[in-house]
Scaffold this motif. Structure first.
Motif, mmCIF file in Angstrom:
data_model
loop_
_atom_site.group_PDB
_atom_site.id
_atom_site.type_symbol
_atom_site.label_atom_id
_atom_site.label_comp_id
_atom_site.label_asym_id
_atom_site.label_seq_id
_atom_site.Cartn_x
_atom_site.Cartn_y
_atom_site.Cartn_z
ATOM 1 N N LEU A 28 5.667 62.074 83.103
ATOM 2 C CA LEU A 28 4.799 61.572 81.814
ATOM 3 C C LEU A 28 4.313 62.830 81.073
ATOM 4 O O LEU A 28 4.166 64.125 81.444
ATOM 5 N N ASP A 29 3.982 62.441 79.673
ATOM 6 C CA ASP A 29 3.634 63.515 78.870
ATOM 7 C C ASP A 29 2.434 62.650 77.922
ATOM 8 O O ASP A 29 2.505 61.697 77.337
ATOM 9 N N GLY A 30 1.447 63.601 77.552
ATOM 10 C CA GLY A 30 0.515 63.154 76.662
ATOM 11 C C GLY A 30 1.097 62.671 75.266
ATOM 12 O O GLY A 30 1.684 63.533 74.949
ATOM 13 N N GLN A 74 1.907 70.862 84.068
ATOM 14 C CA GLN A 74 1.475 71.901 83.135
ATOM 15 C C GLN A 74 1.355 71.462 81.858
ATOM 16 O O GLN A 74 1.713 70.276 81.555
ATOM 17 N N SER A 75 0.339 71.821 80.945
ATOM 18 C CA SER A 75 -0.010 71.583 79.800
ATOM 19 C C SER A 75 -0.314 70.064 80.118
ATOM 20 O O SER A 75 -1.004 69.610 80.686
ATOM 21 N N ASP A 76 0.147 69.014 78.942
ATOM 22 C CA ASP A 76 -0.102 67.523 79.004
ATOM 23 C C ASP A 76 0.817 66.763 79.848
ATOM 24 O O ASP A 76 0.958 65.669 79.512
ATOM 25 N N GLU A 77 1.531 67.373 80.631
ATOM 26 C CA GLU A 77 2.503 66.722 81.425
ATOM 27 C C GLU A 77 2.437 66.766 82.956
ATOM 28 O O GLU A 77 2.013 67.748 83.570
ATOM 29 N N TYR A 78 2.954 65.970 83.577
ATOM 30 C CA TYR A 78 3.196 65.929 85.152
ATOM 31 C C TYR A 78 4.290 65.112 85.523
ATOM 32 O O TYR A 78 4.793 64.105 85.083
#
Ligand code: DGT
Ligand code: MG
Ligand code: MG
Ligand code: MG
Length: 269
Positions: A28-30, A74-78
């Motif tokens: 997933l990613d923001g 990391q960052s806006d992802e998992y």
């Protein structure tokens, strides 16, 4: 129950069963987190509150859903890796993806205030999701290595970029021009010679991202028990072994991690 004449509409549903014996990865990613980070005044390039909130949400996903062997963020992802042999929801891709993303998104809102004490949540964040199947352990390790390498490349770039902007007063365009065509070694050198920063001493969470694995932990707690022959309750210490989701900020590209935690890729997974 008798079938209604409307039942045929079910035939329009498409089969999305994941292939057997494959690792099922949900990433997933923001959505538009460039804007979300600006509006919520995330610290640049890394905001500990935001990164820890992401990890809290991912831990919730692992605890609430079935069969997740490891996660990496990391960052806006998992990314969440479901066990090869998982039979959860008959391996339907849409079930895996929607449950992961909705559980994560609701957790993000639910736990927001625990991490962003005096920063209000200004609008509801969204996350996209995708599913990828990996048939071999090597493919899976390469996938996770790819995400960790991405973390490293972006973080090195962002660290130098924001130093040039915040410390040297370059405009974003000037900083971008300065970094155009530079290699990793050049960026390390700029950090060291101009800002006295040894990139290898930057926090591991920024450089490596976050790995979530299941670990057995011993918990000591006091319990009141009543012995049969005695009238009074007694306090005793009991040790319980629990499996918990533990965050690590280590290298997962080399073999050492996989040798240290062989159960993650074990055949019965
Ligand atoms: P998308 O995913 O296509 O909807 O668009 P974005 O804007 O989410 O783009 P993406 O996912 O490629 O990049 C992540 C963005 O999130 C990037 O602009 C930087 C921001 N971001 C993530 N973590 C942090 C942080 O800790 N601090 C700051 N300042 N920004 C962050
Ligand atoms: Mg994206
Ligand atoms: Mg994004
Ligand atoms: Mg992203």
């Amino acid at each position: 129950m008798a079938k209604s004449k409307f039942e045929y509409v079910r035939d329009f549903e498409t089969d999305d069963t994941c292939l057997p014996n494959c690792w099922i990865v949900v990433r997933l990613d923001g959505r538009n987190f460039h804007r979300f980070a600006e509006q919520h005044e995330f610290k640049k390039p890394n905001d500990d509150r935001a990164l820890h909130l992401m990890t809290k949400c991912a831990q919730t996903v692992m605890q609430e859903l079935e069969d997740i062997a490891i996660a990496y963020g990391q960052s806006d992802e998992y990314s969440f890796v479901f066990k090869k042999k998982s039979k959860w929801f008959k391996r339907r891709a849409s079930k895996f993806m929607t449950h992961v993303v909705s559980q994560f998104a609701s957790s993000y809102v639910f736990y927001w205030k625990d991490y962003f004490k005096d920063q209000q949540l200004l609008y509801p964040p969204g996350f996209d999701g995708r599913i990828v199947l990996y048939p071999s352990n090597q493919n899976l390790k390469d996938y996770l290595s790819w995400r960790q390498a991405d973390c490293h490349i972006n973080n090195l770039y962002n660290t130098v970029f924001w130093m040039l902007v915040q410390r040297s007063g370059l405009t974003p365009v000037q900083a971008q021009d300065r970094l155009q065509g530079t290699l990793a070694g050049d960026k390390n050198e700029i950090l060291f010679s101009e800002f006295n920063i040894n990139y290898n001493n930057e926090p591991l969470m920024y450089r490596k991202g976050t790995v979530l694995i299941w670990q057995k932990v011993n918990e000591v707690m006091t319990k009141k028990i009543k012995l049969p022959k005695e009238s009074e309750e007694k306090e005793v210490e009991v040790t319980r072994t629990r499996t918990k989701v533990v965050p690590l900020h280590c290298d997962i590209i080399g073999e050492q991690f996989w040798e240290e935690y062989p159960e993650i890729l074990a055949e019965d997974s």
